[in-house]
Design an enzyme around this catalytic site. Structure first.
Site, PDB file in Angstrom:
ATOM      1  N   HIS A 181      58.882  41.864  30.940  1.00 45.39           N
ATOM      2  CA  HIS A 181      58.310  42.977  30.171  1.00 45.39           C
ATOM      3  C   HIS A 181      58.261  44.251  31.010  1.00 45.39           C
ATOM      4  O   HIS A 181      58.239  44.203  32.246  1.00 45.39           O
ATOM      5  CB  HIS A 181      56.900  42.645  29.656  1.00 45.39           C
ATOM      6  CG  HIS A 181      55.834  42.758  30.698  1.00 45.39           C
ATOM      7  ND1 HIS A 181      55.217  43.957  31.015  1.00 45.39           N
ATOM      8  CD2 HIS A 181      55.270  41.830  31.514  1.00 45.39           C
ATOM      9  CE1 HIS A 181      54.315  43.749  31.962  1.00 45.39           C
ATOM     10  NE2 HIS A 181      54.329  42.472  32.295  1.00 45.39           N
ATOM     11  N   CYS A 182      58.258  45.385  30.328  1.00 45.70           N
ATOM     12  CA  CYS A 182      58.014  46.679  30.967  1.00 45.70           C
ATOM     13  C   CYS A 182      56.834  47.327  30.239  1.00 45.70           C
ATOM     14  O   CYS A 182      55.963  46.632  29.719  1.00 45.70           O
ATOM     15  CB  CYS A 182      59.265  47.558  30.961  1.00 45.70           C
ATOM     16  SG  CYS A 182      59.919  47.935  29.313  1.00 45.70           S
ATOM     17  N   TRP A 183      56.786  48.648  30.185  1.00 40.45           N
ATOM     18  CA  TRP A 183      55.633  49.319  29.565  1.00 40.45           C
ATOM     19  C   TRP A 183      55.675  49.240  28.044  1.00 40.45           C
ATOM     20  O   TRP A 183      54.713  48.807  27.403  1.00 40.45           O
ATOM     21  CB  TRP A 183      55.561  50.767  30.031  1.00 40.45           C
ATOM     22  CG  TRP A 183      54.622  51.632  29.245  1.00 40.45           C
ATOM     23  CD1 TRP A 183      54.920  52.768  28.556  1.00 40.45           C
ATOM     24  CD2 TRP A 183      53.201  51.445  29.057  1.00 40.45           C
ATOM     25  NE1 TRP A 183      53.801  53.289  27.949  1.00 40.45           N
ATOM     26  CE2 TRP A 183      52.736  52.499  28.241  1.00 40.45           C
ATOM     27  CE3 TRP A 183      52.294  50.471  29.491  1.00 40.45           C
ATOM     28  CZ2 TRP A 183      51.401  52.610  27.855  1.00 40.45           C
ATOM     29  CZ3 TRP A 183      50.963  50.589  29.103  1.00 40.45           C
ATOM     30  CH2 TRP A 183      50.531  51.650  28.301  1.00 40.45           C
ATOM     31  N   SER A 197      62.901  46.841  30.688  1.00 39.76           N
ATOM     32  CA  SER A 197      62.948  45.386  30.470  1.00 39.76           C
ATOM     33  C   SER A 197      64.294  44.960  29.895  1.00 39.76           C
ATOM     34  O   SER A 197      64.806  43.875  30.227  1.00 39.76           O
ATOM     35  CB  SER A 197      61.808  44.942  29.547  1.00 39.76           C
ATOM     36  OG  SER A 197      61.884  45.576  28.296  1.00 39.76           O
ATOM     37  N   TYR A 210      53.998  45.896  27.878  1.00 37.52           N
ATOM     38  CA  TYR A 210      52.622  45.821  28.374  1.00 37.52           C
ATOM     39  C   TYR A 210      51.665  46.571  27.444  1.00 37.52           C
ATOM     40  O   TYR A 210      50.493  46.195  27.310  1.00 37.52           O
ATOM     41  CB  TYR A 210      52.562  46.420  29.779  1.00 37.52           C
ATOM     42  CG  TYR A 210      51.184  46.472  30.400  1.00 37.52           C
ATOM     43  CD1 TYR A 210      50.567  45.317  30.884  1.00 37.52           C
ATOM     44  CD2 TYR A 210      50.494  47.680  30.515  1.00 37.52           C
ATOM     45  CE1 TYR A 210      49.302  45.367  31.459  1.00 37.52           C
ATOM     46  CE2 TYR A 210      49.235  47.737  31.088  1.00 37.52           C
ATOM     47  CZ  TYR A 210      48.644  46.582  31.554  1.00 37.52           C
ATOM     48  OH  TYR A 210      47.390  46.633  32.118  1.00 37.52           O
TER      49      TYR A 210
END
Length: 364
Positions: A107-109, A115, A136
């Site tokens: 995952h990323c933001w 991601s 996130y």
């Protein structure tokens, strides 16, 4: 194979057995992350800033080109780190399963390009990769929502020095669920609560840890379809634990839940406190006293510090314990309107084993 985007509920279910890779920058991860996640940043902090500036001031395409320049030289290393994480997790698993040891959660933001890029690389190499829809940010929405859910809790009350933390540990070993807020906050609650503790997490990280603990009580990933949460014990706390604030919706439920007040004589609690803090550094103890001097009062502050200087630990904590008893008693009976009356549970001494059983017997 192909990268599989999944919603948060499924992501959290899989995270119990498979590693989560957080590809945000090191600073983002250090501030707060999904508990248990590994940091595998696509960009370092400065690179993230450069790419973000290019995206805003030039174009999406230019930002991607700059990002690829950073990404290319890191590809092999990122694959090797992912392999190491899988190997480490496999060795620590109680029941390793070779058929599922190739799964990675990424995952990323926001669930965007960072991601997607890392997931593409790991999928190309041969891992089975799942990405978090919404990133996130979706996890943080879940965290905030978690505190508004209705929880079934029992509150353990008692003056300072009652050994409440040790009692909760014993109750948990006996089979009841426990949420230990002080353990999550790395702080024991009083002006002396930081002594011997690691640095406190950020507010956001504390909330993340608490939400996961609560989520584990329902055995699912949260949301409307979650199982009915298990009832649990929590210690009676003030709203602030060191620098951490207990989320207001959750704290309001604490203040309206059934409270069992363990009533232990002053002299017994004093001896317990002296034993607990008696070996602490004197300068640290004096600094802690000075932090509460406005509420403690000038004379009491001076007397307590003099006792510490003269190595009269019992004299100093006798003053401090009276101060904390006064403030705790005020808070104990300023609970939410209409909440159940506080149940008084008399006990002769600070004995976590005996007192935990005493509490459980009171429940029955």
């Amino acid at each position: 194979m192909a990268v599989k985007p999944i919603v948060l509920e499924k992501f959290l279910e899989l995270s119990v057995d498979h590693p989560v890779l957080d590809v945000r920058s090191p600073a983002e991860y250090a501030h707060a992350h999904i508990p248990g996640a590994y940091s595998l940043p696509l960009f370092n902090d400065e690179e993230r800033k450069v790419v973000g500036t290019a995206y805003k001031q030039e174009s999406r395409e230019q930002a991607i080109k700059i990002g690829l320049d950073y990404f290319g030289p890191k590809m092999r290393r990122m694959v090797e780190v992912a392999e190491g994480i899988l190997s480490q997790q496999g060795k620590s698993a109680s029941t390793p399963n070779p058929q599922t040891s190739n799964i990675l959660l990424v995952h990323c933001w926001r669930g965007g390009m960072r991601s997607a890029g890392v997931a593409w690389l790991l999928d190309l190499y041969g891992f089975e990769v799942y990405t978090l829809v919404g990133g996130y940010k979706s996890f943080r929405h879940f965290v905030v929502e978690t505190f508004t859910r209705q929880w079934s809790m029992k509150v353990l009350g008692g003056y300072t020095g009652s050994g409440k933390t040790a009692i909760l540990e014993k109750i948990e070993r006996l089979g009841d669920s426990v949420i230990d807020l002080e353990k999550l906050a790395f702080h024991k609650g009083s002006a002396f609560g930081h002594l011997g503790q690691p640095e406190q997490p950020s507010q956001e990280m504390f909330e993340n840890k608490l939400a996961i603990e609560l989520n584990n009580l329902s055995g699912k990933g949260g949301g409307e379809n979650s199982a009915i949460p298990q009832p649990f014990w929590v210690e009676d706390e003030s709203w602030r634990i060191g620098n951490i604030l207990v989320p207001q919706p959750f704290y309001k439920q604490m203040r309206s839940a059934p409270c069992y007040f363990l009533d232990i004589p002053f002299s017994e609690r004093l001896q317990y406190i002296v034993k607990d803090y008696g070996k602490a550094d004197r300068e640290n103890l004096i600094s802690a006293v000075l932090r509460i001097q406005k509420r403690l009062g000038g004379l009491e502050t001076k007397t307590a510090i003099n006792c510490l200087v003269e190595n009269d630990i019992e004299g100093a904590f006798s003053i401090l314990l009276k101060y904390y008893d006064k403030w705790y008693l005020k808070g104990l009976y300023s609970r939410e309107p209409g909440c159940p009356p506080v149940v008084n549970v008399p006990a002769n001494s600070v004995d976590p084993v005996r007192n935990s059983q005493l509490l459980l017997n009171t429940m029955n």
